[in-house]
Design an enzyme around this catalytic site. Sequence first.
Site, PDB file in Angstrom:
ATOM      1  CD  GLN A 237      40.273  42.678  38.120  1.00 58.65           C
ATOM      2  OE1 GLN A 237      40.440  43.879  38.144  1.00 58.65           O
ATOM      3  NE2 GLN A 237      39.721  42.083  37.081  1.00 58.65           N
ATOM      4  NE  ARG A 384      30.659  45.009  33.141  1.00 61.25           N
ATOM      5  CZ  ARG A 384      29.878  44.878  34.186  1.00 61.25           C
ATOM      6  NH1 ARG A 384      29.912  45.747  35.154  1.00 61.25           N
ATOM      7  NH2 ARG A 384      29.050  43.856  34.277  1.00 61.25           N
ATOM      8  CB  CYS A 385      36.310  45.573  27.270  1.00 64.70           C
ATOM      9  SG  CYS A 385      37.965  46.230  27.087  1.00 64.70           S
ATOM     10  CD  GLU A 760      34.615  41.681  30.973  1.00 61.36           C
ATOM     11  OE1 GLU A 760      33.959  42.563  31.523  1.00 61.36           O
ATOM     12  OE2 GLU A 760      35.483  41.037  31.566  1.00 61.36           O
TER      13      GLU A 760
END
Length: 807
Positions: A237, A384-385, A760
């Site tokens: 990532q 996912r935040c 997110e």
Amino acid sequence: MSAEIESTEARTQKLEGLGAKRKRVEDVRFTQGKGNYVDDLKFPGMVFGDFVRSPYGHARVKSINTEAALKLPGVKAVLTAADLKPLKLDFMPTLAGDVQAVLAGDKVLFQGQEVAFVVAEDRYIAADAVDLVEVEYEGLTAQVDPNHAMDVGAPGLRDDLQGKTSGAHGPRKHDNHIFTWEVGDAEGTDRALKQADVVAKELIVYQRVHPCPLETCGCVASMDKVDGHLTVWGTFQAPHAVRTVASLISGIPEHKIRIISPDIGGGFGNKVGVYPGYICSIVASIVLGVPVKWVEDRMENLQSTAFARDYHMTGEISATKDGRITALRCNMIADHGAFDACADPTKYPAGFFSICTGSYDIPVAHVVVDGVYTNKAPGGVAYRCSFRVTEASYFIERMVDILARKLNMDPAEIRRKNLIRKEQFPYHSALGWEYDSGDYHTALDKALKAVDYADLREEQKRNREAFARGETRKLMGIGISFFTEIVGAGPIKNCDILGLGMFDSCEIRVHPTGSAIARLGTISQGQGHATTFAQILASEIGIPAANITVEEGDTDTAPYGLGTYGSRSTPVAGAATAMAGRKIRAKAQMIAAYLLEVHDDDLEWDVDRFRVKGVPERQKTMTEIAFAAYNKVPPGMEPGLEAVSYYDPPNMTYPFGAYVCVVDIDVDTGVTEIRRFYALDDCGTRINPTIIEGQVHGGLTEALGIAMGQEMAYDELGNLKNASLLDYFLPTAVETPVWETDYTTTPSPHHPIGAKGVGESPNVGGVSAISNAVNDAFAHLGLTHTQMPHDHWRVWKTAERLNLTTV
Ligand code: CDP
């Protein structure tokens, strides 16, 4: 005149710029099975690596015998810590300033820890050889409960840290202590809590979960021994950060390392860090001189790569009798597992948890976080935040609901009363953040109207009466969450990872015939960057999105950037894209002025061309200007039409949303059905509404997974009890309700196109809304709080505790 307006509209539509529902360009290859993932890569002579992993949560390694494995035909090498130690590669730095064992030496600290790396001609031989490596262990007591990790007499887990009184984030008070992080006004908060009319206190646990991307982590490392170049393809990532870390660890000069992230099948924070598999593959490729592939299986991914959450938060919130919140306190234990491998900006060991005052105007607050070591896998990533924002949001959204119950107030009413008002922006929170923009009351009102909130509460009243009369066995719950996210790290002055400032970048080249390529420092893992970043550029430089290629993930070609996680792509790289586009347009304007023989200031921009002010028929299109850039530029100007922007954001962006969830719970079975889920998101300027909707659907589905079933459950020996997707809940279309999406638009004042992140948000808001709904179903029966996950079994247990069940 009207023909001219129409043609402007037609030209605008043709660009498919900001706001267009452009179809995802990536899907052409994905829907035809033409994606190119790490495991699709094949190279001549390539060999395969596989790990021997610890079956113990905590044990001494007494001996490792690799003889039998090495004798198996096809086995090329077996690496152990003893091989890595002389190279100083037995430990690697983590993103959090700690070190992590690449291969376990004397001790294993979590189940699934990497003990030896077997390399063989094919994957199956490697797997067979793993079974032939003989490791003798001596089991030790495992430290599983983070709340007792710092007990007096609790043995220190990490041999390498025994007696060290300070770590990367300051003093340590126990051998299992990592850091204490404190923010806010301790005395002021204490005073306000003591003087308050009402105080609610609760332990809120956000359980350990796993990001669980469909594609697991993996890489192919290839060392060219002739020219000394190392190429690594991987599920990264943050490819540039991996290059820098790989250079620092290996000593290979950075210009001789090329990191390539090909297509990635979901990241969700799981693919931010550096894993032992990467290091071992690189070492093996250096030793063997051939490409080495390592791709973990699902169980390995669940057992050993980065987890998320595991925050144990004791909250206190106070208010006046009429529901005005006066203070918030949080004391927290953060379980970081065996090594501190959290992916947070350096100065924020608990991420941006201090956004925990949420969307409310809370005058004073105080947070203390203690990070501790336990015998579990390392991690602590932003699943996912943005860094720890989901934990913060869950905490405040539960606390506000609990307070509302205590005050006998409606959860919507207490929120309306305390939400930050539009005129207060930019808003300075008690814990030090400057919220850029927001219009919270409009969003809340829109959401409540959309779901007919008053009618829902009436229906719930009737449901409760019917339940009391024994006419139904179902209870209805209504959950609201009003969250504020904080996404888009930097700025550099506040945010770095391993000293690398968290800016991002975009480089654009416009070709002579008027098409272009843009390269960015971020990397899409399914978010559709190739679609949306071309849209930003289309609006900025007047070239149709279809004529702009967006490329990411190759460190040899892309400008340096810090990668994609925590919804930072749009706020940071998206801003860089707009800024680089503006540089292109500024040069184009000078070229157009030269061609039209007027002063630059006499030109005005019109969708895809410059026109002479007052003489609109005198014009130069971007296609004409692009060609001129290569043969007819003003004297003294360099030819070509290229620009690069490295963007250091002045602040983060603060997307927000109002979510409402309605559940029906069968108290006899615990079966909890989401009857309705409404999600209103405000992410500022919307680049592509279709992609936003897709992001919200995906994020809500992951929120459903967390709220209603996910938990990495360890037994007292440190065995992970659910290391497969048979036991670990990953929601499918079967469990997923219809998601209703909606929006308001409050642009960010500092972002060049006013956009905030969105990827997110649905996870942040979704988890709290579902949990609030489940808790709300039982609230009238005296339940204050029940911990997640709300799977059917646990919900049934709650009903049983409340004496509601008949079976
Ligand atoms: O960093 P990451 O890509 O995970 O998250 P993001 O910046 O929130 O973007 C997710 C996707 O939504 C990207 O394709 C964005 O360009 C798109 N998006 C959008 O269309 N409009 C926004 N205001 C924000 C994001």
